[in-house]
Scaffold this active site. Sequence first.
Site, PDB file in Angstrom:
ATOM      1  N   ARG A 144      -1.204  -9.803  60.640  1.00 25.83           N
ATOM      2  CA  ARG A 144      -1.866 -11.096  60.416  1.00 25.83           C
ATOM      3  C   ARG A 144      -3.370 -10.990  60.616  1.00 25.83           C
ATOM      4  NH1 ARG A 144       0.844 -16.137  61.741  1.00 25.83           N
ATOM      5  NH2 ARG A 144      -0.889 -16.806  63.027  1.00 25.83           N
ATOM      6  N   ARG A 161     -12.007  -5.343  59.555  1.00 25.98           N
ATOM      7  CA  ARG A 161     -13.124  -5.374  58.590  1.00 25.98           C
ATOM      8  C   ARG A 161     -14.216  -4.387  58.971  1.00 25.98           C
ATOM      9  NH1 ARG A 161     -13.653 -11.176  59.546  1.00 25.98           N
ATOM     10  NH2 ARG A 161     -12.078 -12.211  58.270  1.00 25.98           N
ATOM     11  N   ARG A 221       9.777 -17.920  71.648  1.00 32.66           N
ATOM     12  CA  ARG A 221       8.855 -17.688  72.743  1.00 32.66           C
ATOM     13  C   ARG A 221       8.281 -19.045  73.107  1.00 32.66           C
ATOM     14  NH1 ARG A 221       8.616 -14.211  76.597  1.00 32.66           N
ATOM     15  NH2 ARG A 221       6.496 -13.917  77.313  1.00 32.66           N
ATOM     16  N   ARG A 233      -4.963 -16.763  76.997  1.00 37.20           N
ATOM     17  CA  ARG A 233      -6.282 -17.202  76.537  1.00 37.20           C
ATOM     18  C   ARG A 233      -6.703 -18.501  77.208  1.00 37.20           C
ATOM     19  NH1 ARG A 233      -4.314 -17.889  70.220  1.00 37.20           N
ATOM     20  NH2 ARG A 233      -2.463 -19.107  70.673  1.00 37.20           N
ATOM     21  N   GLU A 245      -3.564 -20.792  78.636  1.00 37.13           N
ATOM     22  CA  GLU A 245      -2.283 -20.706  77.927  1.00 37.13           C
ATOM     23  C   GLU A 245      -1.469 -19.526  78.455  1.00 37.13           C
ATOM     24  OE1 GLU A 245      -2.689 -21.216  73.645  1.00 37.13           O
ATOM     25  OE2 GLU A 245      -1.107 -19.745  73.333  1.00 37.13           O
ATOM     26  N   TYR A 266       7.431 -18.162  61.187  1.00 35.54           N
ATOM     27  CA  TYR A 266       6.142 -18.152  61.867  1.00 35.54           C
ATOM     28  C   TYR A 266       5.115 -18.707  60.868  1.00 35.54           C
ATOM     29  CZ  TYR A 266       2.709 -15.740  64.955  1.00 35.54           C
ATOM     30  OH  TYR A 266       1.699 -15.410  65.822  1.00 35.54           O
ATOM     31  N   ASP A 300       2.056 -21.022  59.325  1.00 37.92           N
ATOM     32  CA  ASP A 300       0.818 -21.741  59.634  1.00 37.92           C
ATOM     33  C   ASP A 300       0.893 -23.137  59.015  1.00 37.92           C
ATOM     34  OD1 ASP A 300      -0.653 -20.032  61.257  1.00 37.92           O
ATOM     35  OD2 ASP A 300      -1.275 -18.809  59.555  1.00 37.92           O
TER      36      ASP A 300
HETATM   37  P1  FAD Z   1       6.531 -29.183  64.516  1.00 37.66           P
HETATM   38  O1  FAD Z   1       5.066 -29.421  64.606  1.00 37.66           O
HETATM   39  O2  FAD Z   1       7.204 -28.358  65.538  1.00 37.66           O
HETATM   40  O3  FAD Z   1       7.248 -30.579  64.357  1.00 37.66           O
HETATM   41  C1  FAD Z   1       8.632 -30.761  64.518  1.00 37.66           C
HETATM   42  C2  FAD Z   1       8.828 -32.101  65.198  1.00 37.66           C
HETATM   43  O4  FAD Z   1      10.221 -32.407  65.227  1.00 37.66           O
HETATM   44  C3  FAD Z   1       8.347 -32.110  66.640  1.00 37.66           C
HETATM   45  O5  FAD Z   1       7.473 -33.198  66.854  1.00 37.66           O
HETATM   46  C4  FAD Z   1       9.642 -32.257  67.442  1.00 37.66           C
HETATM   47  O6  FAD Z   1       9.461 -32.985  68.647  1.00 37.66           O
HETATM   48  C5  FAD Z   1      10.520 -32.997  66.465  1.00 37.66           C
HETATM   49  N1  FAD Z   1      11.944 -32.816  66.708  1.00 37.66           N
HETATM   50  C6  FAD Z   1      12.602 -31.647  66.872  1.00 37.66           C
HETATM   51  N2  FAD Z   1      13.909 -31.878  67.083  1.00 37.66           N
HETATM   52  C7  FAD Z   1      14.083 -33.212  67.046  1.00 37.66           C
HETATM   53  C8  FAD Z   1      15.203 -34.066  67.228  1.00 37.66           C
HETATM   54  N3  FAD Z   1      16.417 -33.567  67.501  1.00 37.66           N
HETATM   55  N4  FAD Z   1      15.032 -35.409  67.127  1.00 37.66           N
HETATM   56  C9  FAD Z   1      13.791 -35.928  66.885  1.00 37.66           C
HETATM   57  N5  FAD Z   1      12.693 -35.164  66.721  1.00 37.66           N
HETATM   58  C10 FAD Z   1      12.836 -33.825  66.797  1.00 37.66           C
HETATM   59  N6  FAD Z   1      -1.142 -23.085  62.432  1.00 37.66           N
HETATM   60  C11 FAD Z   1      -2.338 -22.934  61.797  1.00 37.66           C
HETATM   61  O7  FAD Z   1      -2.410 -23.110  60.569  1.00 37.66           O
HETATM   62  N7  FAD Z   1      -3.471 -22.635  62.509  1.00 37.66           N
HETATM   63  C12 FAD Z   1      -3.467 -22.454  63.855  1.00 37.66           C
HETATM   64  O8  FAD Z   1      -4.507 -22.187  64.456  1.00 37.66           O
HETATM   65  C13 FAD Z   1      -2.220 -22.599  64.537  1.00 37.66           C
HETATM   66  N8  FAD Z   1      -2.151 -22.421  65.865  1.00 37.66           N
HETATM   67  C14 FAD Z   1      -0.962 -22.573  66.508  1.00 37.66           C
HETATM   68  C15 FAD Z   1      -0.946 -22.381  67.886  1.00 37.66           C
HETATM   69  C16 FAD Z   1       0.248 -22.529  68.566  1.00 37.66           C
HETATM   70  C17 FAD Z   1       0.264 -22.328  70.051  1.00 37.66           C
HETATM   71  C18 FAD Z   1       1.440 -22.838  67.861  1.00 37.66           C
HETATM   72  C19 FAD Z   1       2.748 -22.990  68.576  1.00 37.66           C
HETATM   73  C20 FAD Z   1       1.416 -23.033  66.485  1.00 37.66           C
HETATM   74  C21 FAD Z   1       0.222 -22.885  65.794  1.00 37.66           C
HETATM   75  N9  FAD Z   1       0.145 -23.097  64.415  1.00 37.66           N
HETATM   76  C22 FAD Z   1      -1.063 -22.932  63.771  1.00 37.66           C
HETATM   77  C23 FAD Z   1       1.327 -23.470  63.621  1.00 37.66           C
HETATM   78  C24 FAD Z   1       1.492 -24.987  63.449  1.00 37.66           C
HETATM   79  O9  FAD Z   1       1.644 -25.597  64.703  1.00 37.66           O
HETATM   80  C25 FAD Z   1       2.735 -25.254  62.598  1.00 37.66           C
HETATM   81  O10 FAD Z   1       2.648 -24.597  61.362  1.00 37.66           O
HETATM   82  C26 FAD Z   1       3.029 -26.726  62.307  1.00 37.66           C
HETATM   83  O11 FAD Z   1       2.605 -27.588  63.310  1.00 37.66           O
HETATM   84  C27 FAD Z   1       4.508 -26.883  62.084  1.00 37.66           C
HETATM   85  O12 FAD Z   1       4.858 -28.197  61.669  1.00 37.66           O
HETATM   86  P2  FAD Z   1       6.395 -28.587  61.621  1.00 37.66           P
HETATM   87  O13 FAD Z   1       6.460 -29.987  61.127  1.00 37.66           O
HETATM   88  O14 FAD Z   1       7.160 -27.564  60.875  1.00 37.66           O
HETATM   89  O15 FAD Z   1       6.914 -28.442  63.112  1.00 37.66           O
HETATM   90  N1  UDP Z   2      -3.453  -9.923  69.070  1.00 39.90           N
HETATM   91  C1  UDP Z   2      -3.902  -9.020  70.004  1.00 39.90           C
HETATM   92  N2  UDP Z   2      -5.055  -9.260  70.664  1.00 39.90           N
HETATM   93  C2  UDP Z   2      -5.802 -10.374  70.454  1.00 39.90           C
HETATM   94  C3  UDP Z   2      -5.340 -11.312  69.493  1.00 39.90           C
HETATM   95  C4  UDP Z   2      -4.161 -11.052  68.828  1.00 39.90           C
HETATM   96  O1  UDP Z   2      -3.265  -8.003  70.229  1.00 39.90           O
HETATM   97  O2  UDP Z   2      -6.836 -10.562  71.107  1.00 39.90           O
HETATM   98  C5  UDP Z   2      -2.172  -9.632  68.392  1.00 39.90           C
HETATM   99  C6  UDP Z   2      -0.964 -10.188  69.137  1.00 39.90           C
HETATM  100  O3  UDP Z   2       0.095  -9.284  68.959  1.00 39.90           O
HETATM  101  C7  UDP Z   2      -0.674 -11.468  68.410  1.00 39.90           C
HETATM  102  C8  UDP Z   2      -1.012 -11.082  66.975  1.00 39.90           C
HETATM  103  O4  UDP Z   2      -2.139 -10.218  67.102  1.00 39.90           O
HETATM  104  O5  UDP Z   2       0.662 -11.873  68.548  1.00 39.90           O
HETATM  105  C9  UDP Z   2      -1.335 -12.236  66.063  1.00 39.90           C
HETATM  106  O6  UDP Z   2      -2.412 -12.956  66.613  1.00 39.90           O
HETATM  107  P1  UDP Z   2      -2.724 -14.427  66.184  1.00 39.90           P
HETATM  108  O7  UDP Z   2      -3.972 -14.853  66.860  1.00 39.90           O
HETATM  109  O8  UDP Z   2      -2.649 -14.491  64.705  1.00 39.90           O
HETATM  110  O9  UDP Z   2      -1.476 -15.198  66.793  1.00 39.90           O
HETATM  111  P2  UDP Z   2      -1.235 -16.745  67.023  1.00 39.90           P
HETATM  112  O10 UDP Z   2      -1.759 -17.011  68.388  1.00 39.90           O
HETATM  113  O11 UDP Z   2      -1.958 -17.497  65.939  1.00 39.90           O
HETATM  114  O12 UDP Z   2       0.220 -16.856  66.914  1.00 39.90           O
END
Ligand code: FAD
Ligand code: UDP
Length: 367
Positions: free
Chosen positions: A172, A176, A249, A280, A300, A348, A350
């Site tokens: 991912r 560069r 996770r 982080r 986190e 996984y 975005d």
């Molecule tokens: P969710 O946002 O998980 O929504 C599902 C919803 O369903 C939740 O509100 C949950 O409470 C509800 N639900 C589940 N079961 C039930 C039930 N039985 N009854 C009622 N409600 C229920 N993406 C990016 O593009 N850029 C980023 O920088 C980025 N950073 C991230 C960092 C973290 C730590 C995480 C975990 C994800 C990150 N993502 C990022 C991914 C992004 O969060 C997801 O792609 C997106 O929010 C998923 O939307 P969703 O609707 O599929 O799921």
């Molecule tokens: N990663 C790492 N060091 C860093 C940042 C990322 O080794 O400082 C690795 C780690 O394995 C991570 C993966 O790169 O799971 C993807 O990182 P990304 O930031 O895309 O993960 P996200 O937090 O968005 O899930």
Amino acid sequence: MTKEYDYLIVGSGLFGSVFAYRAKQSGKRCLVVEKRSHAGGNVYCETVEGINVHKYGAHIFHTSDREVWDFVNDLVEFNGYINAPVANYKGTIYNLPFNMNTFSKMWNITTPAQARAMIENQRKSVSGEPANLEEQAISLVGVDIYEKLIKSYTQKQWGKSCTELPAFIIKRLPVRYVYDNNYFNDRYQGIPVGGYQTLIDKLLDGVSVKLNTDYFSNREKLSAMADKIVYTGLLDEYFDFCFGALEYRSLRFETEILELDNFQGNAVVNYTDPETPYTRIIEHKHFEFGKQKKTVVTREYSMQWEKGMEPYYPINNDHNQAIFEQYWNRAQSERNVIFGGRLAEYKYYDMDKVIRSALDAAAYEFK
Ligand code: FAD
Ligand code: UDP
């Protein structure tokens, strides 16, 4: 008999909200049920001290999908934020993703040719197609960067050693040979002005939403209220875990308000050493170039998921993928149910990919 709603949407994350928006545009009646006390799923932001706090981890919108970008920009304005996290390894700062700034600091070199020569030399231990994350990382950036910036961070993040993890996780990240700290390669990037709630509010405007409502606590009654169901919760839970539980996770967030205006000078600082227990620290104001007097930071921690915890990251290894296939096959024969989003598709994903998936599902439904 006509039912009260055309669609019951389980979950108000991006998938559920985008689907609801399109359904409303097509004149359909939707009820969204959400088990949390707020809408928006994991992109939810809470305002603290005038700062939009990313409650479920840092969210930076990035995409190369023009249609998705146009879709969100029709609803909200984006602020031009470019993600450029840094890594803190035992007190020394390195730029991410791995680029000439990183190589230059790591090896005291200046040119791409010198960087390539260093990496070429350090990747000799890996021959053939990388079999796991460790081999993939060494083959991309060499041993020094692997040891200082990848090995322990990844182990903390996934709770597994790099030799047990699939290579694709690290792919991912861009590598560069130019001085460019933009974490993403995508063409479009930013954060909605005013936080993600502005986007969610627009998507759900005029849609009935019931918060604090778990679908499974009233499954029959809720299902009977609509002709079709859009399900965005856990795929295995929908089928009562009949093929076993899929693994995730989980994360724990520790948030505090600090009486200073600038704690770390960047929105995201990764701690890549093994001793620091968190992965982080996020300083939320920097996502929106905030000038507030105080600041809000979140540490986190990554942790093993157990039933009842928030399932943040699907663990897409062979074991889980095989279980997922069984559920997914079963899902295909479920009548009048659309499964979508990060949890139901066990991907996984975005944000842009989730929006794309919801737009496609809606286009198919309302063609
Ligand atoms: P969710 O946002 O998980 O929504 C599902 C919803 O369903 C939740 O509100 C949950 O409470 C509800 N639900 C589940 N079961 C039930 C039930 N039985 N009854 C009622 N409600 C229920 N993406 C990016 O593009 N850029 C980023 O920088 C980025 N950073 C991230 C960092 C973290 C730590 C995480 C975990 C994800 C990150 N993502 C990022 C991914 C992004 O969060 C997801 O792609 C997106 O929010 C998923 O939307 P969703 O609707 O599929 O799921
Ligand atoms: N990663 C790492 N060091 C860093 C940042 C990322 O080794 O400082 C690795 C780690 O394995 C991570 C993966 O790169 O799971 C993807 O990182 P990304 O930031 O895309 O993960 P996200 O937090 O968005 O899930």
